[in-house]
Design an enzyme around this catalytic site. Structure first.
Site, PDB file in Angstrom:
ATOM      1  N   GLN A 133       0.128  -8.757  -6.212  1.00 36.78           N
ATOM      2  CA  GLN A 133      -0.445 -10.097  -6.290  1.00 36.78           C
ATOM      3  C   GLN A 133       0.363 -11.015  -7.212  1.00 36.78           C
ATOM      4  O   GLN A 133       0.372 -12.219  -7.016  1.00 36.78           O
ATOM      5  CB  GLN A 133      -1.904  -9.984  -6.764  1.00 36.78           C
ATOM      6  N   ASN A 142      -6.265  -8.968  -8.049  1.00 37.93           N
ATOM      7  CA  ASN A 142      -6.225  -9.741  -6.806  1.00 37.93           C
ATOM      8  C   ASN A 142      -7.487 -10.578  -6.583  1.00 37.93           C
ATOM      9  O   ASN A 142      -7.451 -11.565  -5.868  1.00 37.93           O
ATOM     10  CB  ASN A 142      -6.013  -8.794  -5.619  1.00 37.93           C
ATOM     11  N   HIS A 175       4.711 -10.344   1.992  1.00 35.40           N
ATOM     12  CA  HIS A 175       3.902 -11.390   2.622  1.00 35.40           C
ATOM     13  C   HIS A 175       3.026 -12.171   1.654  1.00 35.40           C
ATOM     14  O   HIS A 175       2.378 -13.132   2.041  1.00 35.40           O
ATOM     15  CB  HIS A 175       3.066 -10.806   3.771  1.00 35.40           C
ATOM     16  N   CYS A 190     -14.398  -4.870   2.334  1.00 34.80           N
ATOM     17  CA  CYS A 190     -15.718  -4.695   2.904  1.00 34.80           C
ATOM     18  C   CYS A 190     -15.804  -3.315   3.556  1.00 34.80           C
ATOM     19  O   CYS A 190     -14.802  -2.740   3.947  1.00 34.80           O
ATOM     20  CB  CYS A 190     -16.057  -5.793   3.898  1.00 34.80           C
ATOM     21  N   THR A 208       0.832  -1.197   0.000  1.00 35.73           N
ATOM     22  CA  THR A 208       0.000   0.000   0.000  1.00 35.73           C
ATOM     23  C   THR A 208       0.876   1.260   0.000  1.00 35.73           C
ATOM     24  O   THR A 208       0.617   2.212  -0.734  1.00 35.73           O
ATOM     25  CB  THR A 208      -0.923   0.007   1.244  1.00 35.73           C
TER      26      THR A 208
END
Lengths: 358, 386
Positions: free
Chosen positions: B182, B154, B204, B328, B70
């Site tokens: 991704q 993604n 990660h 979400c 990000t």
């Protein structure tokens, strides 16, 4: 059993979920998102389903050690509760949205969905007791009189009660807070929520004005003579005395009260206190929380507000209407309120008041 | 142990990465210090940078370590925009299917920095409309500050033609950034051959630790910094080097690229096994992006008549961890902007879930999921009919 625990983010539902989990049930916590545009933070005791509340619910579920999901019920809530609330006021009645939420959301939309997904029932933090008896599972008052919520649950059918689990009915609120603290739930001291969750300002009249307009109409006395003006009949409640702004005093100087709200003609009728007296109420859309009642006269109690007193009465069911005749007349009863009938501490059933008589 | 089929969210740390991280944690030294402790740490750190540069086919100095993918995206998009803005370019071009780590900074540039944001749409397979981009460049090349198109999506795994994007942009001398978070480690990525200006990656997603990523930024394209301070990383990203995380990042990258082809072929075979199994037991289900090239480990499937939030709850309850792959809002699943851009309606977009497979997934994981799925889908359908 496999259970869904409805978790608002408050202390009651958190302890209820913890108790169900501890009792060995397979519990999944579910927070209901009831607003499509939630506020970020809670302000005081008002409102619910803010983002902060959903965080509190999630944290409680994590501490208890149960899975947690958020179910979007915003549409169902808007249609079943908010729109109903507005329509009832527009029709000159005084609705109780918490009751509709229990009826339409928690024990209809959520319970139906839970059952379809293979769950056996829904756990909530309501203060009420269910007991297995000859009639099946019945609904009773909680032991903590000040917190008893059997009134707002009186709209549940036998099928709904069968799927409802209320682990807090045998405990006082004080003890629930202590237990929450002992369980390491940080919501232990979170303030109780009051008022109407979808009106966070707490100013119901302004909220209704925004949605129903401010149509000026007459305030009349019982002879039909205009003695004042109002800005929307729906913001007045039967029995209301304050805020009438009447210019013509009564001859003896005694106060006047709202006796009737007539939405068709946008008229508010006022009169003396004694004319508020109601000794007979008639209810429609009756729901039985156990065996149905017939035309035979029964002795029991009727309750007309969430935290109102149980009033001794004779009740019966005739021509599709639930009728309660009070031993002592009652002042200020509005149509649209729910009348819940009790046999001792057991909820017999309830109906929406559609007519009152002196 | 519940079966983990959400490797696109994050994947287990590789043993070599845990080892590298643990060893570095025990070492003293700020890589910026000049004394012997600092020199030692610096040596390790620069070795890690070179390792990652090999995998990305870029020059080591082009790597700027960040704390996340990000952050890399924000640094690139905002930085390249500000550079462009300084010479009168204020258009930001992104695709409609970007991750929120691009969508939201773009929106921020629009709201606060006067950017005009143009979204390039995708076809029903989820591939961007190159002709739309070509047309835009032919008309407004002089106004475009930056183009940012992800290298693979993604949610669907659909691979985007970023080399072609770079070629189109080259004609108008427009910087191109690609969010490769991704796809790093899952499809071959050569920074130098792709012709990109900037690219974001994260540790990660391929066996490194959470909390470290990198922005690959071509030399000569230095951008204004978001974090100002000690002047590390070409003065573009100040902050003491997170040496343990970076060492682990490099170890994971090294291991991934040691058997890159075999590893991804194995993941692809498992993906196909899962995909075919789902389509067999739910004939009306369909895979999003099935007709085009996808990352090996992602399958995004629409199961008509269900709701994803119900499916996820029931699968979780049965010991299968997966997701929708979409963000979400306050915990409420919204219909995926990616699927909507591909032409889905709200209803089918809400009936879609993502399974993602990784290096540690086994055949029995996939078979267990396939064993559980039919009953779960049936129940989810019932719950939807209520």
């Amino acid at each position: 059993m496999k259970l869904i625990a409805a978790m608002s983010g408050g202390v009651d539902s958190a302890v209820a979920a913890a108790r169900a989990h501890e009792a060995g049930h397979d519990v999944i916590g579910v927070h209901l998102a009831l607003s499509s545009n939630p506020q970020k933070y809670r302000s005081g005791a008002r409102g619910c389903c803010t983002i902060e509340d959903s965080h509190d619910a999630r944290r409680a579920a994590d501490v208890i050690g149960i899975p947690f999901y958020i179910w979007d019920m915003a549409e169902e809530f808007h249609e079943g509760v908010v729109e109903n609330f507005i329509a009832e006021y527009a029709a000159g009645r005084t609705p109780n949205p918490c009751l509709r939420c229990n009826e339409k959301i928690k024990f209809e939309a959520v319970l139906d969905r839970a059952r379809a997904m293979g769950f056996d029932g829904v756990v909530t933090g309501h203060y009420a007791i269910t007991r297995e008896g000859e009639m099946g599972k019945t609904l009773h008052r909680a032991i903590d009189e000040t917190k008893d919520q059997s009134y707002v649950l009186s709209v549940l059918t036998i099928e709904q009660i069968a799927g409802a689990i209320f682990p807090l009915g045998d405990t006082t609120k004080v003890d629930v807070r202590k237990e929450a603290k002992a369980r390491g739930l940080y919501v232990a001291n979170k303030p109780d929520s009051h008022d109407i969750c979808f009106i966070p300002s707490g100013d119901n009249a302004s909220w209704l004005h925004e949605r129903l307009g401010r149509k000026v109409g007459p305030i009349v006395d019982q002879d039909g003579e205009q003695i004042g003006e109002h800005k929307g009949a729906y913001t007045y409640t039967i029995g209301q005395r304050k805020g009438l702004g009447l210019s013509v005093p009564t001859i003896d100087g005694s106060p006047r009260f709202v006796l009737k709200v007539e939405p068709m003609t946008n008229t508010v009728v006022v009169g003396p206190r004694e004319d508020l007296a109601v000794s007979r109420m008639i209810g429609e859309k009756t729901v039985w929380c156990g065996l149905a009642v017939g035309p035979e006269r029964n002795r029991g109690f009727v309750q007309i507000r969430a935290h109102g007193k149980p009033l001794p009465c004779t009740y019966y069911f005739e021509n599709d209407a639930l009728i309660a005749e009070l031993d002592e007349p009652l002042l200020g009863l509005a149509t649209g309120q729910q009348m819940a009938i009790y046999d001792g501490d057991r909820v017999v059933g309830s109906a929406t008041i559609c007519e009152t008589q002196q | 142990m519940p079966v983990y089929l959400d490797h696109a969210a994050t994947t287990p740390m590789a043993d070599v990465a845990i080892k590298a991280m643990t060893e570095q944690l025990a070492k003293l030294g700020n890589p910026s210090s000049l004394h012997v402790y600092g020199r030692d740490a610096r040596k390790d750190l620069e070795g890690a940078r070179e390792e990652i540069a090999v995998a990305l086919d870029c020059h080591p100095t082009e790597i700027i370590f960040t704390a996340s993918g990000t952050e890399a995206n924000n640094t690139a998009l905002k930085g390249l925009y500000w550079k462009g803005q300084a010479v009168g370019r204020n258009v930001v071009v992104i695709s409609a299917i970007e991750h929120h780590a691009i969508l939201d900074p773009a929106q921020w540039l629009k709201d606060h920095e006067g950017a005009e944001v143009i979204e390039i749409g995708v076809d029903s397979n989820g591939v961007i409309h190159l002709d739309e981009l070509e047309d835009l460049i032919s008309r407004r090349a002089d106004e475009i500050a930056v183009i940012s198109i992800m290298s693979a999506n993604n949610e669907t795994g659909v691979i985007q033609p970023i080399q072609k994007v770079a070629e189109l942009a080259h004609s108008g001398s427009i910087p191109v950034h690609s969010d490769a978070v991704q796809s790093f480690g899952k499809e071959p990525l050569s920074f130098s051959q792709l012709g990109l200006t900037a690219m974001s990656v994260s540790a990660h997603k391929l066996g490194g630790p959470i909390g470290v990523g990198a922005l690959v930024l071509r030399k000569g394209y230095d951008v204004p910094a978001l974090l100002h301070g000690g002047g590390q990383e070409r003065d573009i990203r100040s902050g003491t080097f997170n040496a343990p995380a970076i060492m682990a990042f490099a170890a994971a990258v090294k291991e991934t690229f040691l058997d890159f082809a075999d590893r991804n072929a194995r993941v692809r075979r498992l993906r196909e096994r899962l995909e075919n199994g789902i389509l067999e037991c739910v004939p009306e289900a369909y895979v999003n992006g099935a007709k085009v090239e996808r990352l090996p480990g992602i399958v995004n499937v629409t199961i008509p008549g269900t709701e994803s939030e119900t499916l996820l709850l029931l699968l979780d309850n049965e010991g299968i961890a997966c997701s929708t792959g979409s963000a979400c809002t306050a915990g409420v699943q919204r219909p995926s902007h990616v699927l909507l851009a591909m032409g889905h309606g709200e209803r089918t977009a809400r009936s879609s879930i993502r399974f993602s497979i990784g290096a540690t997934t086994t055949e029995s994981d996939v078979d267990l999921a396939l064993h559980i799925l039919p009953a779960v889908m049936e129940r989810a359908r019932m719950a939807n009919l209520r």
